[in-house]
Scaffold this motif. Structure first.
Motif, short mmCIF file in Angstrom:
data_model
loop_
_atom_site.label_atom_id
_atom_site.label_comp_id
_atom_site.label_asym_id
_atom_site.label_seq_id
_atom_site.Cartn_x
_atom_site.Cartn_y
_atom_site.Cartn_z
N LYS A 26 0.82 -1.21 0.00
CA LYS A 26 0.00 0.00 0.00
C LYS A 26 0.86 1.26 0.00
O LYS A 26 0.55 2.23 -0.68
N SER A 27 1.95 1.27 0.75
CA SER A 27 2.76 2.49 0.83
C SER A 27 3.75 2.60 -0.33
O SER A 27 4.34 3.65 -0.53
N PHE A 28 3.93 1.52 -1.08
CA PHE A 28 4.86 1.56 -2.21
C PHE A 28 4.13 1.39 -3.55
O PHE A 28 4.75 1.23 -4.57
N ARG A 57 8.93 6.66 -3.56
CA ARG A 57 10.05 5.95 -2.95
C ARG A 57 10.68 4.90 -3.86
O ARG A 57 11.84 4.59 -3.72
N GLY A 58 9.91 4.31 -4.74
CA GLY A 58 10.45 3.31 -5.64
C GLY A 58 9.89 1.93 -5.40
O GLY A 58 8.85 1.76 -4.78
N THR A 82 14.61 0.20 -4.77
CA THR A 82 15.12 0.73 -6.04
C THR A 82 14.34 2.01 -6.35
O THR A 82 13.19 1.94 -6.79
N PRO A 83 14.96 3.16 -6.10
CA PRO A 83 14.27 4.43 -6.36
C PRO A 83 14.09 4.68 -7.85
O PRO A 83 14.85 4.15 -8.67
N PRO A 84 13.12 5.50 -8.20
CA PRO A 84 12.94 5.85 -9.61
C PRO A 84 14.05 6.78 -10.08
O PRO A 84 14.77 7.36 -9.28
N GLY A 85 14.22 6.87 -11.39
CA GLY A 85 15.15 7.83 -11.96
C GLY A 85 16.60 7.40 -12.00
O GLY A 85 17.49 8.24 -12.11
N GLY A 86 16.87 6.11 -11.92
CA GLY A 86 18.24 5.63 -12.05
C GLY A 86 19.12 5.86 -10.83
O GLY A 86 20.34 5.72 -10.90
#
Length: 74
Positions: free
Chosen positions: A7-9, A16-17, A43-47
């Motif tokens: 739910k939080s991700f 957060r990724g 694994t965060p977004p944006g590399g």
């Protein structure tokens, strides 16, 4: 475990990724207690480079079913 944190991700407001778990060990401590150890990876977004650590969950069997009674992540 994944369902609990989903739910939080989840998509739509998640900044957060992607959170994933790799189980490392399950250990029965007693008839009503289990210990779960896993490696988590965020694994965060944006590399951006992933972050990783270990989580330890202590479960207790209660009338409604197994419940997490202690959660430690590092």
């Amino acid at each position: 475990i994944a369902a609990r944190y989903a739910k939080s991700f989840a998509a739509g407001g998640n900044t957060r990724g992607r959170l994933s778990f790799q189980p490392l060990a399950w250990r029965r401590l007693s008839a009503v207690h289990m210990l779960f150890v896993a490696r988590w990876t965020l694994t965060p977004p944006g590399g951006v480079a992933p972050q990783t650590g270990v989580t330890t969950l202590l479960f207790e069997r209660r009338k409604p079913g197994w419940r997490i009674i202690s959660d430690h992540s590092s």
